[in-house]
Design a protein around this motif. Structure first.
Motif, mmCIF file in Angstrom:
data_model
loop_
_atom_site.group_PDB
_atom_site.id
_atom_site.type_symbol
_atom_site.label_atom_id
_atom_site.label_comp_id
_atom_site.label_asym_id
_atom_site.label_seq_id
_atom_site.Cartn_x
_atom_site.Cartn_y
_atom_site.Cartn_z
ATOM 1 N N THR A 50 0.822 -1.219 0.000
ATOM 2 C CA THR A 50 0.000 0.000 0.000
ATOM 3 C C THR A 50 0.851 1.262 0.000
ATOM 4 O O THR A 50 0.514 2.251 -0.663
ATOM 5 N N TYR A 51 1.955 1.255 0.694
ATOM 6 C CA TYR A 51 2.757 2.471 0.876
ATOM 7 C C TYR A 51 4.046 2.447 0.056
ATOM 8 O O TYR A 51 4.999 3.153 0.387
ATOM 9 N N HIS A 52 4.073 1.667 -1.015
ATOM 10 C CA HIS A 52 5.298 1.553 -1.804
ATOM 11 C C HIS A 52 5.721 2.914 -2.361
ATOM 12 O O HIS A 52 4.896 3.801 -2.602
ATOM 13 N N LEU A 53 7.027 3.072 -2.551
ATOM 14 C CA LEU A 53 7.568 4.316 -3.100
ATOM 15 C C LEU A 53 7.252 4.411 -4.582
ATOM 16 O O LEU A 53 7.344 3.427 -5.319
ATOM 17 N N ARG A 54 6.895 5.629 -5.024
ATOM 18 C CA ARG A 54 6.506 5.853 -6.415
ATOM 19 C C ARG A 54 7.422 6.862 -7.092
ATOM 20 O O ARG A 54 7.970 7.755 -6.460
ATOM 21 N N GLY A 55 7.557 6.687 -8.389
ATOM 22 C CA GLY A 55 8.211 7.662 -9.240
ATOM 23 C C GLY A 55 7.415 7.797 -10.520
ATOM 24 O O GLY A 55 6.287 7.307 -10.622
ATOM 25 N N TRP A 56 7.978 8.452 -11.538
ATOM 26 C CA TRP A 56 7.276 8.681 -12.799
ATOM 27 C C TRP A 56 8.175 8.266 -13.960
ATOM 28 O O TRP A 56 9.370 8.076 -13.791
ATOM 29 N N TRP A 57 7.575 8.124 -15.142
ATOM 30 C CA TRP A 57 8.384 7.937 -16.343
ATOM 31 C C TRP A 57 7.733 8.666 -17.519
ATOM 32 O O TRP A 57 6.513 8.827 -17.570
ATOM 33 N N LEU A 58 8.582 9.121 -18.428
ATOM 34 C CA LEU A 58 8.158 9.812 -19.648
ATOM 35 C C LEU A 58 8.983 9.303 -20.816
ATOM 36 O O LEU A 58 10.140 8.908 -20.645
ATOM 37 N N ASN A 68 8.285 17.760 -24.756
ATOM 38 C CA ASN A 68 7.058 18.562 -24.750
ATOM 39 C C ASN A 68 6.744 19.162 -23.390
ATOM 40 O O ASN A 68 5.975 20.120 -23.303
ATOM 41 N N THR A 69 7.323 18.602 -22.334
ATOM 42 C CA THR A 69 7.053 19.144 -20.993
ATOM 43 C C THR A 69 8.191 20.020 -20.492
ATOM 44 O O THR A 69 8.190 20.434 -19.341
ATOM 45 N N ARG A 70 9.136 20.317 -21.339
ATOM 46 C CA ARG A 70 10.294 21.101 -20.885
ATOM 47 C C ARG A 70 9.878 22.452 -20.315
ATOM 48 O O ARG A 70 10.443 22.929 -19.337
ATOM 49 N N ALA A 71 8.878 23.080 -20.931
ATOM 50 C CA ALA A 71 8.435 24.383 -20.415
ATOM 51 C C ALA A 71 7.920 24.243 -18.990
ATOM 52 O O ALA A 71 8.156 25.091 -18.133
ATOM 53 N N HIS A 72 7.257 23.099 -18.735
ATOM 54 C CA HIS A 72 6.716 22.870 -17.391
ATOM 55 C C HIS A 72 7.837 22.621 -16.389
ATOM 56 O O HIS A 72 7.844 23.184 -15.296
ATOM 57 N N VAL A 73 8.792 21.741 -16.768
ATOM 58 C CA VAL A 73 9.823 21.377 -15.803
ATOM 59 C C VAL A 73 10.869 22.459 -15.638
ATOM 60 O O VAL A 73 11.665 22.424 -14.709
#
Length: 325
Positions: A220-228, A235-240
């Protein structure tokens, strides 16, 4: 889930030495799996042992040379071997369970059939067999939100490993080693209780922190990250780039605990951030990165961790995941 990550950060950030931080991360990070087919290892049998371990880590942080001599071996080029060395040091020198043996090979007709990672005795006298696994998988099942997630949806970044395969191997083979006749013949007095010590992080598609329901076996409490993908990253450079942020490419041996950045290192990374972001737009292999942001006290702390993968990676990953069906 965010609370668990914050609590882990609070515990790990009290230590300055990188190797001590990695050991603390292994001991305090939430389990990747929930209790089910396999019993889960608990490093501390009581609150007293937990507090004693924090005090022991604090003393080790002030004088880490023994840990460095043990764990910083040039032969430890694999993350799993490095993690094993840290847990072995804890069991041999820490204030909790007592190490009996580590990396115990089992042989049948002169052929090695497996190796027990750790044999230990708790303060209450229980004899435990621990199997350690430290895994980092990317979730690829977000293309079909109508079906529940499965362990096979979690694949290794290089598509050579999959969580369902690893889970089956751990439960049916590794944990069963201490119940085999070949183990009994070694003369370790029992009975033995097999437990799984499994840590790591699971990465989900996108930066928007969507509430993806994990597979039922996942903790339930596992560590999370993201991938792109590389294109999504572009395309998300402006955001980051809209906030002062330092981006760090994480070498594999730095995949455990977060690192700290001092002001000088952060300035250098911010100056190089454009080059780092551009290089990742044409990533030829999955690359783990971490984002560091300035906190209220003026320090630099890890804000998130993720993977940038080549544009063709998701299709290959879905094919790899589908091969389980």
């Amino acid at each position: 889930m965010a609370a668990a990550a914050s609590e882990l950060t609070r515990l790990v950030d009290r230590f300055d030495d990188v190797t001590v931080r990695d050991l603390a991360w292994l001991l305090f990070a939430p389990d990747l799996l929930c209790e089910g087919d396999a019993a889960l290892a608990r490093p501390f049998a009581s609150t007293h042992e937990r507090d004693a371990t924090l005090a022991w880590l604090k003393a080790l942080d002030a004088a880490p040379r023994p840990l460095h001599d043990h764990a910083r071996d040039p032969k430890f080029t694999r993350l799993g071997i490095y993690a094993e060395s840290l847990i072995r040091f804890f069991l041999a020198h820490g204030p909790a369970a007592r190490l009996i043996a580590a990396n115990v090979p089992l042989r049948h007709q002169r052929r090695t059939i497996g190796e027990c990672d750790f044999l230990l005795e708790s303060a209450s006298g229980a004899r435990l067999h621990w199997e350690l696994a430290v895994k980092f998988y990317l979730h690829i099942g977000d293309d079909d939100a109508s079906r529940p997630a499965r362990l096979s949806d979690y694949v290794g970044p290089n598509l050579q490993d999959r969580f369902d395969l690893k889970h089956a191997r751990l439960v049916t083979h590794q944990l069963a080693l201490s119940s085999r006749a070949e183990f009994a013949a070694l003369g370790f007095e029992g009975p033995w209780r097999a437990q799984l010590f499994i840590k790591g992080r699971l990465f989900y598609h996108g930066l928007d922190d969507r509430p993806i329901e994990p597979a039922p076996e996942i903790g339930t409490y596992h560590l999370r990250g993201w991938w792109l993908t590389a294109s999504e990253w572009r395309n998300t450079r402006a955001h980051v780039a809209d906030v002062e942020r330092a981006w760090v490419v994480q070498p594999r041996m730095a995949w455990l605990a977060s690192r700290r950045l001092d002001a000088s290192a952060a300035r250098t990374l911010i100056a190089e951030s454009e080059a780092i972001r551009s290089r990742l737009e044409s990533a030829l292999a999955p690359t783990m990165i971490a984002a560091y942001a300035r906190d209220e006290a003026g320090g630099w702390i890890e804000e998130s961790r993720g993977f940038i993968v080549p544009d063709d990676w998701p299709a290959r990953a879905r094919e790899f995941a589908a091969s389980a069906r």
